[in-house]
Design a protein around this motif. Sequence first.
Motif, PDB file in Angstrom:
ATOM      1  N   VAL A   1      -6.223  13.675 -12.120  1.00  0.00           N
ATOM      2  CA  VAL A   1      -6.675  13.564 -10.743  1.00  0.00           C
ATOM      3  C   VAL A   1      -7.302  12.199 -10.518  1.00  0.00           C
ATOM      4  O   VAL A   1      -8.221  11.799 -11.230  1.00  0.00           O
ATOM      5  CB  VAL A   1      -7.702  14.674 -10.414  1.00  0.00           C
ATOM      6  CG1 VAL A   1      -8.196  14.523  -8.992  1.00  0.00           C
ATOM      7  CG2 VAL A   1      -7.075  16.046 -10.619  1.00  0.00           C
ATOM      8  N   GLU A   2      -6.771  11.477  -9.516  1.00  0.00           N
ATOM      9  CA  GLU A   2      -7.377  10.196  -9.160  1.00  0.00           C
ATOM     10  C   GLU A   2      -8.639  10.437  -8.349  1.00  0.00           C
ATOM     11  O   GLU A   2      -8.738  11.424  -7.612  1.00  0.00           O
ATOM     12  CB  GLU A   2      -6.408   9.366  -8.312  1.00  0.00           C
ATOM     13  CG  GLU A   2      -5.299   8.697  -9.081  1.00  0.00           C
ATOM     14  CD  GLU A   2      -4.507   7.747  -8.203  1.00  0.00           C
ATOM     15  OE1 GLU A   2      -3.940   6.805  -8.753  1.00  0.00           O
ATOM     16  OE2 GLU A   2      -4.469   7.952  -6.975  1.00  0.00           O
TER      17      GLU A   2
ATOM     18  N   ASP B   1     -11.136  10.137  -5.256  1.00  0.00           N
ATOM     19  CA  ASP B   1     -10.890  10.032  -3.823  1.00  0.00           C
ATOM     20  C   ASP B   1     -11.781   8.954  -3.226  1.00  0.00           C
ATOM     21  O   ASP B   1     -12.936   9.201  -2.881  1.00  0.00           O
ATOM     22  CB  ASP B   1     -11.153  11.377  -3.140  1.00  0.00           C
ATOM     23  CG  ASP B   1     -10.052  12.382  -3.415  1.00  0.00           C
ATOM     24  OD1 ASP B   1      -8.874  11.988  -3.400  1.00  0.00           O
ATOM     25  OD2 ASP B   1     -10.373  13.560  -3.664  1.00  0.00           O
TER      26      ASP B   1
ATOM     27  N   THR C   1      -6.077   2.673  -5.514  1.00  0.00           N
ATOM     28  CA  THR C   1      -5.474   3.787  -6.233  1.00  0.00           C
ATOM     29  C   THR C   1      -4.153   4.149  -5.559  1.00  0.00           C
ATOM     30  O   THR C   1      -3.880   3.733  -4.427  1.00  0.00           O
ATOM     31  CB  THR C   1      -6.391   5.015  -6.230  1.00  0.00           C
ATOM     32  OG1 THR C   1      -6.543   5.478  -4.874  1.00  0.00           O
ATOM     33  CG2 THR C   1      -7.763   4.679  -6.802  1.00  0.00           C
ATOM     34  N   ASN C   2      -3.334   4.928  -6.238  1.00  0.00           N
ATOM     35  CA  ASN C   2      -2.086   5.396  -5.633  1.00  0.00           C
ATOM     36  C   ASN C   2      -2.351   6.154  -4.337  1.00  0.00           C
ATOM     37  O   ASN C   2      -1.624   6.006  -3.363  1.00  0.00           O
ATOM     38  CB  ASN C   2      -1.321   6.287  -6.622  1.00  0.00           C
ATOM     39  CG  ASN C   2      -0.593   5.493  -7.687  1.00  0.00           C
ATOM     40  OD1 ASN C   2       0.294   4.705  -7.393  1.00  0.00           O
ATOM     41  ND2 ASN C   2      -0.983   5.692  -8.936  1.00  0.00           N
ATOM     42  N   LYS C   3      -3.415   6.963  -4.335  1.00  0.00           N
ATOM     43  CA  LYS C   3      -3.758   7.731  -3.137  1.00  0.00           C
ATOM     44  C   LYS C   3      -4.103   6.809  -1.975  1.00  0.00           C
ATOM     45  O   LYS C   3      -3.701   7.045  -0.825  1.00  0.00           O
ATOM     46  CB  LYS C   3      -4.939   8.658  -3.424  1.00  0.00           C
ATOM     47  CG  LYS C   3      -4.603   9.891  -4.245  1.00  0.00           C
ATOM     48  CD  LYS C   3      -5.830  10.780  -4.376  1.00  0.00           C
ATOM     49  CE  LYS C   3      -5.535  12.043  -5.162  1.00  0.00           C
ATOM     50  NZ  LYS C   3      -6.733  12.902  -5.289  1.00  0.00           N
ATOM     51  N   GLN C   4      -4.860   5.762  -2.260  1.00  0.00           N
ATOM     52  CA  GLN C   4      -5.239   4.831  -1.201  1.00  0.00           C
ATOM     53  C   GLN C   4      -4.025   4.113  -0.625  1.00  0.00           C
ATOM     54  O   GLN C   4      -3.889   3.975   0.595  1.00  0.00           O
ATOM     55  CB  GLN C   4      -6.245   3.812  -1.735  1.00  0.00           C
ATOM     56  CG  GLN C   4      -7.632   4.368  -1.988  1.00  0.00           C
ATOM     57  CD  GLN C   4      -8.537   3.321  -2.601  1.00  0.00           C
ATOM     58  OE1 GLN C   4      -8.261   2.798  -3.680  1.00  0.00           O
ATOM     59  NE2 GLN C   4      -9.611   2.988  -1.915  1.00  0.00           N
TER      60      GLN C   4
ATOM     61  N   GLU D   1       1.084   5.237   5.013  1.00  0.00           N
ATOM     62  CA  GLU D   1       1.319   6.269   6.028  1.00  0.00           C
ATOM     63  C   GLU D   1       0.648   5.888   7.346  1.00  0.00           C
ATOM     64  O   GLU D   1       1.230   6.060   8.425  1.00  0.00           O
ATOM     65  CB  GLU D   1       0.789   7.622   5.540  1.00  0.00           C
ATOM     66  CG  GLU D   1       1.034   8.758   6.519  1.00  0.00           C
ATOM     67  CD  GLU D   1       0.581  10.103   5.978  1.00  0.00           C
ATOM     68  OE1 GLU D   1       0.580  11.069   6.777  1.00  0.00           O
ATOM     69  OE2 GLU D   1       0.233  10.194   4.787  1.00  0.00           O
TER      70      GLU D   1
ATOM     71  N   GLU E   1      -0.899   5.088  -0.700  1.00  0.00           N
ATOM     72  CA  GLU E   1      -0.083   6.043   0.049  1.00  0.00           C
ATOM     73  C   GLU E   1      -0.680   6.292   1.428  1.00  0.00           C
ATOM     74  O   GLU E   1       0.039   6.382   2.434  1.00  0.00           O
ATOM     75  CB  GLU E   1       0.034   7.362  -0.725  1.00  0.00           C
ATOM     76  CG  GLU E   1       0.895   7.296  -1.966  1.00  0.00           C
ATOM     77  CD  GLU E   1       2.355   6.991  -1.658  1.00  0.00           C
ATOM     78  OE1 GLU E   1       2.824   7.361  -0.553  1.00  0.00           O
ATOM     79  OE2 GLU E   1       3.019   6.377  -2.506  1.00  0.00           O
ATOM     80  N   ALA E   2      -2.012   6.405   1.494  1.00  0.00           N
ATOM     81  CA  ALA E   2      -2.679   6.652   2.774  1.00  0.00           C
ATOM     82  C   ALA E   2      -2.530   5.464   3.717  1.00  0.00           C
ATOM     83  O   ALA E   2      -2.301   5.632   4.918  1.00  0.00           O
ATOM     84  CB  ALA E   2      -4.153   6.963   2.543  1.00  0.00           C
TER      85      ALA E   2
ATOM     86  N   ILE F   1      -9.841   4.839   2.115  1.00  0.00           N
ATOM     87  CA  ILE F   1      -8.671   3.959   2.075  1.00  0.00           C
ATOM     88  C   ILE F   1      -9.040   2.498   2.297  1.00  0.00           C
ATOM     89  O   ILE F   1      -8.263   1.609   1.938  1.00  0.00           O
ATOM     90  CB  ILE F   1      -7.601   4.388   3.088  1.00  0.00           C
ATOM     91  CG1 ILE F   1      -8.100   4.232   4.530  1.00  0.00           C
ATOM     92  CG2 ILE F   1      -7.149   5.804   2.826  1.00  0.00           C
ATOM     93  CD1 ILE F   1      -7.018   4.468   5.562  1.00  0.00           C
TER      94      ILE F   1
END
Length: 206
Positions: free
Chosen positions: A31-32, A34, A127-130, A136, A132-133, A37
């Motif tokens: 889990v990355e 959070d 991070t990958n999540k950032q 998007e 991706e956000a 962004i």
Amino acid sequence: MKYQWMILSLALIAGLTTSYILDSRDPNLSVEPDYPINILESGTDAVDLYDPADNRVRLVYFGYTQCPDVCPTSLAVMSAALKQIPSEQLAHIWPVFITLDPERDDAITSAKYAKHFHPMISGMTGTNKQIEALTEKYGVLKIRTELKDSALEYAIDHNSYFYFIAPNGELIKKIPHLLNPAPLISAIPDILKQVPNSQSKQNESI
């Protein structure tokens, strides 16, 4: 009976320990953290892309350091535009490069790559999540393509735009990939008029 309970307890502990070890080794379960962004990394610094104290318009390009042609061309065009616009306009612009490949482009790599084109460009990663956000949020299209028998292993196919972003993160305008800086230069005065409170940050750009 006493010994049976002891054996059952030890078996339960051993089972839970084994399960934990197996889960911790499963990459699908990693889990990355959070992070917001807008809190990215550039060089050795954490950077707030939406810093309310910095009222410059963000001129953002999304790419990656191992991009063979489009990214270098676009950043060269951005650099040429920055060199040609008047200093009073330049003071109101924060040029930014954000990598689409955070697995390979760390904060140091991203920052050095951006500075190669112009000293004002802040190269950032997250991070990958950032990432991706962010993609998007601004409609950045990207596809990872595996490269067989290549040392690069994969490429990131992506669309190519310059994104003018307000200090609060709102998209003002995006301009498609260019082969010369003229359209970018001509767009800047109108962009700045849409952010009337824009002003240069007193501190040196990252």
